[in-house]
Design a protein around this motif. Structure first.
Motif, PDB file in Angstrom:
ATOM      1  N   LYS A   1     -15.029  16.065  19.739  1.00  0.00           N
ATOM      2  CA  LYS A   1     -13.590  16.362  19.762  1.00  0.00           C
ATOM      3  C   LYS A   1     -12.975  16.058  21.118  1.00  0.00           C
TER       4      LYS A   1
ATOM      5  N   HIS B   1      -8.823   7.512   6.579  1.00  0.00           N
ATOM      6  CA  HIS B   1      -7.534   7.083   6.011  1.00  0.00           C
ATOM      7  C   HIS B   1      -6.677   8.306   5.733  1.00  0.00           C
ATOM      8  N   ARG B   2      -5.358   8.141   5.848  1.00  0.00           N
ATOM      9  CA  ARG B   2      -4.445   9.256   5.591  1.00  0.00           C
ATOM     10  C   ARG B   2      -4.500   9.662   4.120  1.00  0.00           C
TER      11      ARG B   2
ATOM     12  N   ARG C   1       1.422  -8.431   4.339  1.00  0.00           N
ATOM     13  CA  ARG C   1       2.176  -7.229   3.991  1.00  0.00           C
ATOM     14  C   ARG C   1       3.675  -7.479   3.865  1.00  0.00           C
TER      15      ARG C   1
ATOM     16  N   ALA D   1      -3.771   2.643  15.057  1.00  0.00           N
ATOM     17  CA  ALA D   1      -4.073   3.614  13.994  1.00  0.00           C
ATOM     18  C   ALA D   1      -3.691   3.027  12.635  1.00  0.00           C
TER      19      ALA D   1
ATOM     20  N   LYS E   1      -9.607   9.642   0.480  1.00  0.00           N
ATOM     21  CA  LYS E   1     -10.695  10.564   0.838  1.00  0.00           C
ATOM     22  C   LYS E   1     -11.897  10.160   0.002  1.00  0.00           C
TER      23      LYS E   1
ATOM     24  N   GLY F   1     -11.570   1.434  11.700  1.00  0.00           N
ATOM     25  CA  GLY F   1     -11.896   0.908  10.366  1.00  0.00           C
ATOM     26  C   GLY F   1     -12.477   1.985   9.478  1.00  0.00           C
ATOM     27  N   PHE F   2     -12.504   3.235  10.022  1.00  0.00           N
ATOM     28  CA  PHE F   2     -13.012   4.370   9.232  1.00  0.00           C
ATOM     29  C   PHE F   2     -11.923   5.418   9.065  1.00  0.00           C
TER      30      PHE F   2
ATOM     31  N   ASN G   1     -12.367   1.726   5.679  1.00  0.00           N
ATOM     32  CA  ASN G   1     -11.107   1.317   5.061  1.00  0.00           C
ATOM     33  C   ASN G   1     -10.999  -0.203   5.143  1.00  0.00           C
TER      34      ASN G   1
ATOM     35  N   ARG H   1     -12.587   6.974  18.236  1.00  0.00           N
ATOM     36  CA  ARG H   1     -12.758   7.128  16.788  1.00  0.00           C
ATOM     37  C   ARG H   1     -13.378   5.855  16.243  1.00  0.00           C
ATOM     38  N   LEU H   2     -14.110   5.989  15.139  1.00  0.00           N
ATOM     39  CA  LEU H   2     -14.676   4.792  14.516  1.00  0.00           C
ATOM     40  C   LEU H   2     -13.529   3.996  13.923  1.00  0.00           C
TER      41      LEU H   2
ATOM     42  N   ARG I   1     -10.244  -1.470  -1.415  1.00  0.00           N
ATOM     43  CA  ARG I   1     -10.063  -2.788  -0.787  1.00  0.00           C
ATOM     44  C   ARG I   1     -11.253  -3.135   0.109  1.00  0.00           C
TER      45      ARG I   1
ATOM     46  N   HIS J   1       0.828  -1.218   0.000  1.00  0.00           N
ATOM     47  CA  HIS J   1       0.000   0.000   0.000  1.00  0.00           C
ATOM     48  C   HIS J   1       0.858   1.262   0.000  1.00  0.00           C
TER      49      HIS J   1
END
Ligand code: SDX
Length: 393
Positions: A259, A270-271, A353, A228, A274, A267-268, A326, A264-265, A279, A194
């Protein structure tokens, strides 16, 4: 320019490296391995063929494919001493802690025969890693459940061999279900590479100092473990289990948007993506294929996941911040249905990987312009000042 895709010079000026291996368009949700779209490879290829593609840049001919598969198969066994390393770990040690340690220890077995400046020794090292990491991952799983290690066999395919090393027990024969093996093989393809993600960048930076490839891959495994990054598949399943039912979803959506709440969710987001992670779409298909094959009609966690995705993708917070599922969002449900405990999920990610990491390492080592990586910093500390003796502070 590569025909269809051109590169914004501004972007390349901030890129950490150049590479011919994987291309991502985060806005369009495009992922190519050596130019081939991930959904085509997932549907038409198999993991070892994708390993060859990532390592050598082209899809193998039938003869190359047969030779590569035979080479990898004959490297799957690990040195008999390796099994004694496991005894140093508690049985309940996280498999990723074991993987970091045991893969790193391969350096002790192959360091002296791995001159990274020798193309042939480099090639053998890459094949050893692709072949032996599944065996080590299966041994980590067996050790964690107190079952005896199962040796690899040369008459099984790569993924079937791995499943047998995980699920076979001495008291009965084990034949991998071909549909489930194909699903896992496809999941390995999705995780293979990736671009310059955190763990791949770690492997490149470690390798740029001339460290041996086994130690570099151990560094990549360590980085992947973070929630993360690759640890998100474990965290996403734990999140779905904690939510438990669709009526509790609004409470967690609210927390994810707050905030002041670190939640955080998982699996949701991505860097880079967008848009929808390409995948994740294939992973969701594999999830349904595995559950159907196992006759699981209404998996409660899948129900929560599908409803969570529907609600999140219609919520302006997620839409505005371009947060989509993601690869880790549906993988946990699938891996659990395949029989793996949640603690093995990131080890499976690391297994897949490894070929991406070692292909990127190989590309870097073979680059004649290659120099040691040396990121700089923006210094924000105090200006120069004189030492104050203890009695005067
Ligand atoms: C992988 O790089 C790779 O390629 C990695 C990977 C690979 O194959 O190697 O794709 C594998 O690591 C996938 C990502 C797995 N991680 C998770 O699913 C963990 C949950 N996701 C988040 O932690 C987060 O989305 C990250 C870590 C993935 C990205 O974090 P960023 O860089 O902070 O995300 P961003 O800059 O796009 O965030 C934009 C905004 C931020 O809010 P603001 O500061 O703008 O107010 O969205 C928020 C973030 O706080 N946000 C989320 C969120 N992800 C980002 N809010 C709630 N839930 C989330 N999941």
């Amino acid at each position: 320019s590569t025909g269809k895709f051109t590169y914004d010079p501004g972007f390349t000026s901030t890129a950490s490296c150049s590479s011919k291996i994987t291309y991502i368009d985060g806005d369009e949700g495009v992922l190519l391995y050596r130019g081939y779209p991930i959904d085509q490879l997932a549907e038409k290829s198999h993991f070892l063929e994708v390993c060859y593609l990532l390592l050598y840049g082209e899809l193998p001919t039938p003869a190359q494919c047969e030779d590569f598969e035979k080479t990898i198969t004959y490297h799957t066994m690990v040195h008999e001493q390796i099994q004694f390393l496991f005894r140093g770990f508690r049985r309940d040690a996280h498999p990723m802690a074991v993987m970091v340690g045991v893969v790193g220890a391969l350096s002790a077995f192959y360091h002296d025969s791995t001159d990274i400046n020798d193309p042939e020794q480099r090639k053998i090292a890459t094949h050893r890693l692709v072949a032996k990491v599944p065996t080590i991952a299966a041994m980590a799983f067996k050790y964690s459940i107190g079952q005896p290690f199962v040796y690899p066999r040369n008459d099984l395919g790569y993924t079937e061999n791995f499943m047998r090393m995980c699920f076979a027990v001495p008291c009965e024969e084990y034949t991998p279900n071909p549909v489930l093996a194909k699903a896992l093989d496809t999941i390995f393809i999705l995780h293979a590479d990736h671009e310059q993600n955190a763990s791949t960048s770690t492997v490149r930076l470690a390798g740029s100092s001339g460290a041996n490839p086994f130690a570099c891959i151990a560094a990549g495994i360590a980085c992947l473990w973070g929630p993360a990054h690759g640890g998100a598949n474990e965290a996403a399943l734990q999140m779905l289990e904690e939510i438990g039912s669709v009526d509790r979803i609004p409470e967690y959506i609210k927390r994810a948007k707050d905030k002041n709440d670190p939640f955080r969710l998982m699996g949701f987001g991505h860097r880079v993506y967008k848009n929808y992670d390409p995948r994740a779409k294939v992973m969701q298909k594999q999830c349904h294929a595995v559950l159907n094959e196992l006759g699981i009609k209404n998996d409660p966690l899948l129900e929560v996941a599908v409803e969570l995705e529907r609600i999140a993708l219609s919520d302006e917070y997620f839409v505005e911040k371009k947060l989509y599922p993601n690869i880790d969002f549906y993988s946990g449900i699938t891996l659990r249905a395949l029989g793996f405990p949640v603690t093995m999920f990131t080890a499976l990610f690391a297994l897949a990987r490894t070929v991406g990491w070692i292909a990127q390492w190989k590309e870097m080592i073979e680059d004649p312009e290659q120099r040691i990586g040396r990121p700089r910093q923006l210094y924000t500390g105090p200006g120069e000042r004189d030492y104050v003796p203890l009695g005067k502070r």
